[in-house]
Design an enzyme around this catalytic site. Structure first.
Site, PDB file in Angstrom:
ATOM      1  N   GLY A  14      70.981  82.636  37.905  1.00 20.79           N
ATOM      2  CA  GLY A  14      71.261  81.229  37.647  1.00 20.79           C
ATOM      3  C   GLY A  14      72.407  80.978  36.689  1.00 20.79           C
ATOM      4  N   LYS A  15      73.277  81.955  36.493  1.00 20.65           N
ATOM      5  CA  LYS A  15      74.403  81.783  35.561  1.00 20.65           C
ATOM      6  C   LYS A  15      75.307  80.634  35.993  1.00 20.65           C
ATOM      7  CE  LYS A  15      75.755  86.046  36.078  1.00 20.65           C
ATOM      8  NZ  LYS A  15      74.692  86.511  36.982  1.00 20.65           N
ATOM      9  N   GLU A  83      82.024  84.133  35.922  1.00 23.29           N
ATOM     10  CA  GLU A  83      82.481  85.480  36.296  1.00 23.29           C
ATOM     11  C   GLU A  83      83.319  86.112  35.180  1.00 23.29           C
ATOM     12  OE1 GLU A  83      81.078  86.757  38.798  1.00 23.29           O
ATOM     13  OE2 GLU A  83      80.437  85.013  39.936  1.00 23.29           O
ATOM     14  N   ALA A  84      82.891  85.911  33.941  1.00 27.82           N
ATOM     15  CA  ALA A  84      83.647  86.360  32.763  1.00 27.82           C
ATOM     16  C   ALA A  84      83.765  87.873  32.670  1.00 27.82           C
ATOM     17  CB  ALA A  84      83.004  85.809  31.487  1.00 27.82           C
TER      18      ALA A  84
END
Length: 184
Positions: A14-15, A83-84
């Protein structure tokens, strides 16, 4: 004083959903947000942040040569990065400076490790620099907390070798606990 936040988790936790909810919260108060996602992840189209709940937003993209400090953020109230894990160490340092020198909160979401359990360079630097680190929890198929993920082939068999970055969602990866990660 603004901070650099890093929220990490295994896949399918759930990011992106949380990132989009935060963007909505700011915008519902007429605050401007800057959204970023990696140009590498094009599963839903380049520059799209998409949650598994089918919520989608257009976003700016970053690649290895992108400079977060070169952008004029004007009246931006918050910078949100999906998407770091695909950031470079230099970009993680840029976001730390952005939060502390320009007083803009920066919230990054990403994976901590790859399918082999190795840290992504961007995530390693975010874990070192972030003022606030939070694990987003999800569960393994066995019911335990998932902290890792594995890569699978088209037949559902685990793949243990290959490039660190291979874009794919649920068809290519599964979130697993440490016990299942080490199960052969």
């Amino acid at each position: 004083m603004a901070k650099l936040f890093f929220r990490y988790a295994a896949m399918n936790s759930g990011k992106s959903t949380q990132l989009l909810q935060i963007a909505n919260n700011y915008e519902s108060m007429d605050k401007k947000v800057a959204l970023y996602t990696s140009a590498i992840d094009d599963r839903y189209g380049v520059g799209m942040i998409t949650s598994r709940l089918n919520i989608q937003r257009e976003s700016n993209t970053f690649d290895a040569g992108f400079d977060f400090l070169a952008h004029d953020y004007g009246d931006t109230a918050c910078v949100l990065v999906d998407e770091a894990q695909f950031m470079t160490p230099e970009q993680a340092q840029q976001l730390h400076r952005l939060a502390h020198k320009r007083n803009i909160p920066v919230i990054c979401f990403g994976l901590r490790t790859d399918f082999q359990g190795h840290p992504f360079p961007g995530s390693a630097w975010l874990l070192s620099l972030a003022d606030d680190v939070e694990e987003i929890k999800t569960i393994c198929h066995c019911g335990r907390k998932a902290t890792m993920h594995i890569r699978i082939d088209g037949d559902g068999r685990r793949v243990k070798e290959g490039p660190q970055v291979e874009i794919g969602g649920e068809a290519r990866y599964r979130a697993v606990c440490g016990r299942c990660f080490h199960h052969d």
